[in-house]
Scaffold this motif. Structure first.
Motif, PDB file in Angstrom:
ATOM      1  N   ILE A  68      -0.914  -7.555  -2.465  1.00  0.00           N
ATOM      2  CA  ILE A  68      -0.225  -6.523  -3.247  1.00  0.00           C
ATOM      3  C   ILE A  68      -1.077  -6.170  -4.455  1.00  0.00           C
ATOM      4  N   VAL A  69      -1.452  -4.911  -4.520  1.00  0.00           N
ATOM      5  CA  VAL A  69      -2.205  -4.387  -5.658  1.00  0.00           C
ATOM      6  C   VAL A  69      -1.224  -3.597  -6.502  1.00  0.00           C
ATOM      7  N   SER A  70      -1.096  -3.974  -7.762  1.00  0.00           N
ATOM      8  CA  SER A  70      -0.178  -3.293  -8.675  1.00  0.00           C
ATOM      9  C   SER A  70      -0.973  -2.450  -9.661  1.00  0.00           C
ATOM     10  N   VAL A  71      -0.438  -1.264  -9.958  1.00  0.00           N
ATOM     11  CA  VAL A  71      -1.025  -0.377 -10.954  1.00  0.00           C
ATOM     12  C   VAL A  71       0.057  -0.125 -11.991  1.00  0.00           C
ATOM     13  N   ASP A  72      -0.199  -0.536 -13.238  1.00  0.00           N
ATOM     14  CA  ASP A  72       0.835  -0.357 -14.264  1.00  0.00           C
ATOM     15  C   ASP A  72       0.738   1.035 -14.887  1.00  0.00           C
ATOM     16  N   ALA A  73       1.640   1.319 -15.811  1.00  0.00           N
ATOM     17  CA  ALA A  73       1.727   2.650 -16.412  1.00  0.00           C
ATOM     18  C   ALA A  73       0.463   3.025 -17.176  1.00  0.00           C
ATOM     19  N   ASP A  74      -0.305   2.038 -17.618  1.00  0.00           N
ATOM     20  CA  ASP A  74      -1.548   2.306 -18.352  1.00  0.00           C
ATOM     21  C   ASP A  74      -2.753   2.418 -17.425  1.00  0.00           C
ATOM     22  N   GLY A  75      -2.541   2.295 -16.109  1.00  0.00           N
ATOM     23  CA  GLY A  75      -3.629   2.420 -15.146  1.00  0.00           C
ATOM     24  C   GLY A  75      -4.420   1.146 -14.936  1.00  0.00           C
ATOM     25  N   ARG A  76      -3.889  -0.013 -15.353  1.00  0.00           N
ATOM     26  CA  ARG A  76      -4.566  -1.294 -15.138  1.00  0.00           C
ATOM     27  C   ARG A  76      -4.191  -1.834 -13.762  1.00  0.00           C
ATOM     28  N   PRO A 106      -8.780 -10.125   8.335  1.00  0.00           N
ATOM     29  CA  PRO A 106      -8.789  -8.654   8.323  1.00  0.00           C
ATOM     30  C   PRO A 106      -7.453  -8.012   8.710  1.00  0.00           C
ATOM     31  N   ASP A 107      -6.551  -8.777   9.310  1.00  0.00           N
ATOM     32  CA  ASP A 107      -5.256  -8.212   9.713  1.00  0.00           C
ATOM     33  C   ASP A 107      -4.210  -8.294   8.610  1.00  0.00           C
ATOM     34  N   LYS A 108      -4.571  -8.812   7.475  1.00  0.00           N
ATOM     35  CA  LYS A 108      -3.624  -8.971   6.368  1.00  0.00           C
ATOM     36  C   LYS A 108      -3.158  -7.591   5.894  1.00  0.00           C
ATOM     37  N   ARG A 109      -1.857  -7.484   5.643  1.00  0.00           N
ATOM     38  CA  ARG A 109      -1.297  -6.223   5.156  1.00  0.00           C
ATOM     39  C   ARG A 109      -1.651  -6.022   3.695  1.00  0.00           C
ATOM     40  N   VAL A 110      -1.919  -4.772   3.324  1.00  0.00           N
ATOM     41  CA  VAL A 110      -2.257  -4.429   1.944  1.00  0.00           C
ATOM     42  C   VAL A 110      -1.249  -3.393   1.473  1.00  0.00           C
ATOM     43  N   LEU A 111      -0.611  -3.688   0.340  1.00  0.00           N
ATOM     44  CA  LEU A 111       0.395  -2.794  -0.229  1.00  0.00           C
ATOM     45  C   LEU A 111       0.022  -2.428  -1.654  1.00  0.00           C
ATOM     46  N   VAL A 112       0.373  -1.195  -2.041  1.00  0.00           N
ATOM     47  CA  VAL A 112       0.146  -0.733  -3.414  1.00  0.00           C
ATOM     48  C   VAL A 112       1.497  -0.602  -4.086  1.00  0.00           C
ATOM     49  N   ASN A 113       1.609  -1.240  -5.246  1.00  0.00           N
ATOM     50  CA  ASN A 113       2.832  -1.206  -6.042  1.00  0.00           C
ATOM     51  C   ASN A 113       2.496  -0.437  -7.319  1.00  0.00           C
ATOM     52  N   GLY A 114       2.799   0.861  -7.332  1.00  0.00           N
ATOM     53  CA  GLY A 114       2.426   1.703  -8.463  1.00  0.00           C
ATOM     54  C   GLY A 114       3.612   2.024  -9.341  1.00  0.00           C
ATOM     55  N   ASP A 115       3.397   1.991 -10.645  1.00  0.00           N
ATOM     56  CA  ASP A 115       4.420   2.378 -11.607  1.00  0.00           C
ATOM     57  C   ASP A 115       4.736   3.858 -11.390  1.00  0.00           C
ATOM     58  N   SER A 116       5.991   4.246 -11.607  1.00  0.00           N
ATOM     59  CA  SER A 116       6.382   5.639 -11.378  1.00  0.00           C
ATOM     60  C   SER A 116       5.727   6.594 -12.371  1.00  0.00           C
ATOM     61  N   ASN A 117       5.174   6.096 -13.462  1.00  0.00           N
ATOM     62  CA  ASN A 117       4.519   6.957 -14.451  1.00  0.00           C
ATOM     63  C   ASN A 117       3.014   7.072 -14.240  1.00  0.00           C
TER      64      ASN A 117
END
Length: 149
Positions: A68-76, A106-117
């Motif tokens: 899980i890759v998270s992107v916060d409201a500040d783009g970090r 290589p079969d591992k699932r990758v998800l993006v968790n992005g802030d709504s802003n």
């Protein structure tokens, strides 16, 4: 008398006109231009569609924990499987870390968790980086609307 005499005494012969009068064509072109300018925006309007709403159930027993890759409201950027999941990463560090994780599995699932802003372009940029790092498919995480489920 097959030829007509001119006042000067010369015979006159009509030559074919080699010029085309383009004024009517310009008028037609301008009318078509106005028609296309008025109708073009109408062609690209969306259709109002009422999409169905369903209660999607989460996977009961996921085969393995996803990346899980998270992107916060500040783009970090943050990575749940990093040595320190609470520490922000640069884009290059994120790519390297995900590439290392996917090299082992290589079969591992990758998800993006992005802030709504977060701007949409930033999320797409992360998705492209993940694909370049070796992710076969990248999903987006969402949450159910409040009041449901």
């Amino acid at each position: 008398m097959p030829y007509s005499a001119s006042p000067m005494g010369h015979r006159s012969r009509r030559r074919p006109m080699s010029e085309i009068n383009v004024v009517p064509y310009i008028d037609v072109m301008l009318v078509l231009l106005v028609i296309f300018m008025v109708t073009a925006p109408l062609l690209y309007q969306g259709v109002d569609v009422d999409l169905p709403q369903v209660d999607a159930q989460a996977e009961q027993d996921p085969p393995q924990e996803p990346v899980i890759v998270s992107v916060d409201a500040d783009g970090r950027y943050y990575l749940n499987m990093a040595d320190d999941p609470e520490a922000a990463m640069t884009a290059g560090e994120l790519s390297d870390a995900v590439a290392a994780l996917l090299a082992d599995n290589p079969d591992k699932r990758v998800l993006v968790n992005g802030d709504s802003n977060v701007p949409y372009g930033d999320v797409v940029s992360v998705m492209v980086r993940l694909r370049d790092a070796g992710a076969a498919g990248v999903g987006l995480m969402t949450r159910t609307p409040e009041g449901e489920g």
